[in-house]
Structure formats: structure tokens, C-alpha cells
Design an enzyme around this catalytic site. Sequence first.
Site, mmCIF file in Angstrom:
data_model
loop_
_atom_site.group_PDB
_atom_site.id
_atom_site.type_symbol
_atom_site.label_atom_id
_atom_site.label_comp_id
_atom_site.label_asym_id
_atom_site.label_seq_id
_atom_site.Cartn_x
_atom_site.Cartn_y
_atom_site.Cartn_z
ATOM 1 N N GLY A 38 1.101 -1.025 -0.165
ATOM 2 C CA GLY A 38 0.419 -0.084 -0.016
ATOM 3 C C GLY A 38 0.926 1.090 -0.187
ATOM 4 O O GLY A 38 0.252 2.469 -0.153
ATOM 5 N N GLY A 39 1.774 0.758 -0.047
ATOM 6 C CA GLY A 39 2.686 2.477 0.392
ATOM 7 C C GLY A 39 2.620 3.286 1.595
ATOM 8 O O GLY A 39 1.708 3.268 2.378
ATOM 9 N N THR A 40 2.992 4.541 0.795
ATOM 10 C CA THR A 40 3.049 5.344 2.013
ATOM 11 C C THR A 40 1.892 5.805 2.063
ATOM 12 O O THR A 40 1.317 6.276 3.346
ATOM 13 C CB THR A 40 3.593 7.299 1.982
ATOM 14 O OG1 THR A 40 4.948 5.807 2.008
ATOM 15 C CG2 THR A 40 3.221 7.764 2.952
ATOM 16 N N GLY A 182 4.951 23.580 5.129
ATOM 17 C CA GLY A 182 4.623 22.754 3.952
ATOM 18 C C GLY A 182 3.146 21.839 3.997
ATOM 19 O O GLY A 182 2.273 21.813 5.461
ATOM 20 N N TYR A 183 2.425 21.576 2.818
ATOM 21 C CA TYR A 183 1.393 20.481 3.643
ATOM 22 C C TYR A 183 0.998 19.417 4.177
ATOM 23 O O TYR A 183 0.174 19.555 5.211
ATOM 24 C CB TYR A 183 1.033 19.413 2.789
ATOM 25 C CG TYR A 183 0.840 20.176 0.604
ATOM 26 C CD1 TYR A 183 1.045 21.550 0.751
ATOM 27 C CD2 TYR A 183 0.008 19.376 0.088
ATOM 28 C CE1 TYR A 183 0.841 21.736 -0.993
ATOM 29 C CE2 TYR A 183 -0.453 20.074 -0.875
ATOM 30 C CZ TYR A 183 -0.369 21.211 -1.793
ATOM 31 O OH TYR A 183 -0.675 21.821 -2.638
ATOM 32 N N ILE A 184 2.278 19.027 5.244
ATOM 33 C CA ILE A 184 1.648 18.259 6.018
ATOM 34 C C ILE A 184 1.838 18.683 7.958
ATOM 35 O O ILE A 184 1.338 18.646 8.024
ATOM 36 C CB ILE A 184 3.593 16.447 5.989
ATOM 37 C CG1 ILE A 184 3.303 16.062 5.316
ATOM 38 C CG2 ILE A 184 3.195 16.256 7.395
ATOM 39 C CD1 ILE A 184 4.697 15.204 4.460
ATOM 40 N N GLY A 185 3.126 19.779 7.733
ATOM 41 C CA GLY A 185 2.936 20.015 8.446
ATOM 42 C C GLY A 185 1.562 21.377 9.212
ATOM 43 O O GLY A 185 1.160 21.221 9.978
ATOM 44 N N HIS A 442 -29.958 23.355 -5.442
ATOM 45 C CA HIS A 442 -29.752 24.757 -5.082
ATOM 46 C C HIS A 442 -30.818 23.815 -3.598
ATOM 47 O O HIS A 442 -31.715 23.183 -4.035
ATOM 48 C CB HIS A 442 -30.749 25.480 -5.280
ATOM 49 C CG HIS A 442 -31.031 26.652 -4.551
ATOM 50 N ND1 HIS A 442 -29.803 27.890 -4.129
ATOM 51 C CD2 HIS A 442 -32.040 26.366 -3.713
ATOM 52 C CE1 HIS A 442 -30.624 27.580 -2.727
ATOM 53 N NE2 HIS A 442 -31.553 27.413 -3.156
#
Length: 457
Positions: A38-40, A182-185, A442
Site C-alpha cells: 500500500g505504500g505511504t 508545507g502540506y504536512i506541517g 440548489h
Amino acid sequence: MKNYDAIIIGAGQAGMPLAKKISSKGQTVALIERRAIGGTCINDGCSPTKTMGSSAKVAHMVSRAGDFGVNISGYTIDQQKIKARKNEIIELFRGGAEKSLEKQDEIDILLGEASFVDNHHIDVAFPDESTQRIYGKRIFINSGTSPRVPEIKGLKESPFLTSTSIMELNETPEHLIIMGGGYIGLEFAQMFRRFGSKVTIIDRGDRLVKQEDEDVSEEVSKIFQEDGIDLWSDSEVSEVSYKDGYTLKIKTSKGDKSIKGSHLLVAVGRTPNIPKGIENTKITLSKSGHIETDDYLRTGEKKVYALGDVAGSPPFTHIAYHDAHLVFQTLYQEKPVSKQDRLVPYCMFIDPQLARIGLNEQEAKKKQIKYKSAKFLMEHSGRALETDQTRGFFKVLVDPKSKTILGATILSMDGGEIMAVLQMAMLGGITYDTIASMPIAHPTLAESLNNLMMQLE
């Protein structure tokens, strides 16, 4: 030695789908993974962080319950239960991925570490210290990246947190200091602030999300300040010491300072995971340490390809997944597709979400592209007002002559969903005046696209 039609190093969001696609052609595949299927994304990236972010969103809404006429006397955060829920999602997604791979008779899953012998032979080292050499007609590298740890005095001697280890906490930090905006932070900053931590972000840049336009950066900073998060811009950590808590020495644009906190998250980027033995091939690395590829993801070796983060592709799961599509089309369907021909969407899962597709103003100006722009504030959106989530705005750039959309930045509730609508409009060549006058259900958030495009008329 066993021979395969393809060897894939890394069972992430490019490696897994590519393995299945190649096997569907009746070809044999060795899928090598040294850590977890599955990786990260599945194990310590997208899925677990967004699961924990959902818990943080619930905490935020509970804290605001009185604004909606719902009186709650109090609530507490159970960090261990949040962690357990996150782990359940990981196990669910990883289990599903493993089962889907195991169904493919042509795929051998090898849980070990790959090393290049040459451009066709790979040695696999297993946890029991045994090794196996295999041959592949083609080799695909999808080995991803790992958190980068900068050379800062005292840092490596301290028990600092990374984007992986912070999700294993059983307690809520009293004061979380985050190196990197950044994104993670940013995602972890808002998450743990909502869990009840005091949060301070230390960032080298002069403004957050520097890749975005200044008005977007200003709005994100305003949102974070409203949430009670301290932002230290133009600041760099020079020394770290730890004794029952952290003390950081910081160089800022206003002089040297120091700060104390209970926990430290290092979120200053990621480093490519380069397979061992790469020097035994003609594969070259870029100055940033990524594997160099051509527009079709081929490395310096004719039969070796690299996909996803390790190849310097935009660092998003959906792009790694798309890399697999590009390679498969090029090699197995004889439909060469260049990585340069795709629109790259992305979404930062802060609240409200920050999503973008195509050009923004600073990029259009740099490329000397003529454009018209419009902005629609969420405080004027009916749906946003009804749900009391009025922070942010929609912003669009269009071509003045063709009236087609050049790009859009969406900072709003469910921003990623709205961005995807505009992505499809861009791919379909739909003009802004068509969107301005089309009937959109709507009351939905998407109907604010009518208002946005009307401002361009």
C-alpha cells in the site's frame, strides 16, 4: 533464478495498479515491497492522516455546537481511540489491497528489499536474511520517499516526531512545535490544535503556501491565526535540545529567539528512497536526489522506468496512480502518453480545503499568459452560510478570447470536490459563460460557480 516479464520495486499507489494491469495481459510480475503493501498513502500518508483529520473536524464542530443551537456541557479527546480508529482504517485498506493482489496468479509478492545487480537482475533480501536473485525483462521503480531530517545541532539526539510517528501518540501534546509550513506541517498543525494542543509553526518562508497567490496565502494565514495557531515566518531552527521537553533556538528576521514545547514535529520535506545498487546501472539522479526520467518515465536504462515520488513526479497519490496509467498505455497498449500532457490537481486537507487545478495568477504572469480573473467569497455562498463554514473563496482564471478556464484555486469547505468539477470543465473545453448560466442544483456549494463566473461577464 526465476525470470519475470516485469519486476516492480515498491507496492505503492503506482506499483500495485501497474502490477495488476501487467498481469491482466498474462505476463508474470514480481512485486517487491520492503515495508508494507500500500505504500505511504495507505500506511502513513493519505488514509491515516485524513482519518485523524476527520476526528479533529468532529472535535471542532463539537466545540462550535453552541453556534448551531446545540448545547453541550463539555467533551474530552481520547487520543488512544483516535489512534485505534486510524489503525482500523489502515488495516481495512491494506487488507483490501493485499487481497486484490493475491487474486492475481501472475503476481508474486516478495516482502524484502531490492538491490540492483544490473539493469535486468535484482537481488531481494528477506527479513530472515536469505536472498533471492530474479530477472526482469522490464523493471519499474516505485519506491517512494521518506521524511527528511535536516542537519540541525541536537536534533538527531532528540526524540523528535515525523509525519509517521506523530500518528502513534497515545497522548495529546501540550505544546506541539512544527518545523515546516508545507502540506504536512499545516495539516497536522490544525489537527492537533483541534485536539487541544497549543501549536507553533516555524517556517523558513516569508509566507505560507508560497506556491499559491498572495491573497490565498493571506487567507490561509488568517484562518490559522483565527484557529489559535502561532506562525513564525522567516524563521529557521539553529539548535535543538531536549530534557523533559524541547528548547529550540531560532534565527528570525527580527533576531535570535528561543521557544519551549512538549513535542517537536519535523516536517521539512521528504527524501527519495533510492534502491540499493543503483550505481550498477545507467540510472542517474537529479540534483534533488530523485531518479531522472524522460517524459515517458523511462530512466537512463532503456528497460527501467521510475514512477511516483521517487521519480520527482508531483508528490501526490493520484499522480503516482496516473504514472502507472501512462507507463501501461505507453508500453502495453502502444499509446504513448507524455507526463507533460496532464493537468495536475491537488488538494491540501486543511479546513477549509485548499485545492488547485491549472494556473494561478503568479504563474500566468511569469509565463506572460493573458487572463481575466474573478473571486467569489464563501461568506456570500448560501450553502456556506447555511452550514456556517464561510471562510475562504473560489478563484478562477480564464482566457479572455476563448473563454476557457486556465486554472482555479478553491479555498472552501469541500474545496477538492469543486476543483474536480472545474478540472472536468477544463478537459472538456467548457467556457466560463456556459457555467455562468447553467442550472446547478440548489442549495449546493457548486452553484456558487454560477456567481463566480458571472463576475467575468
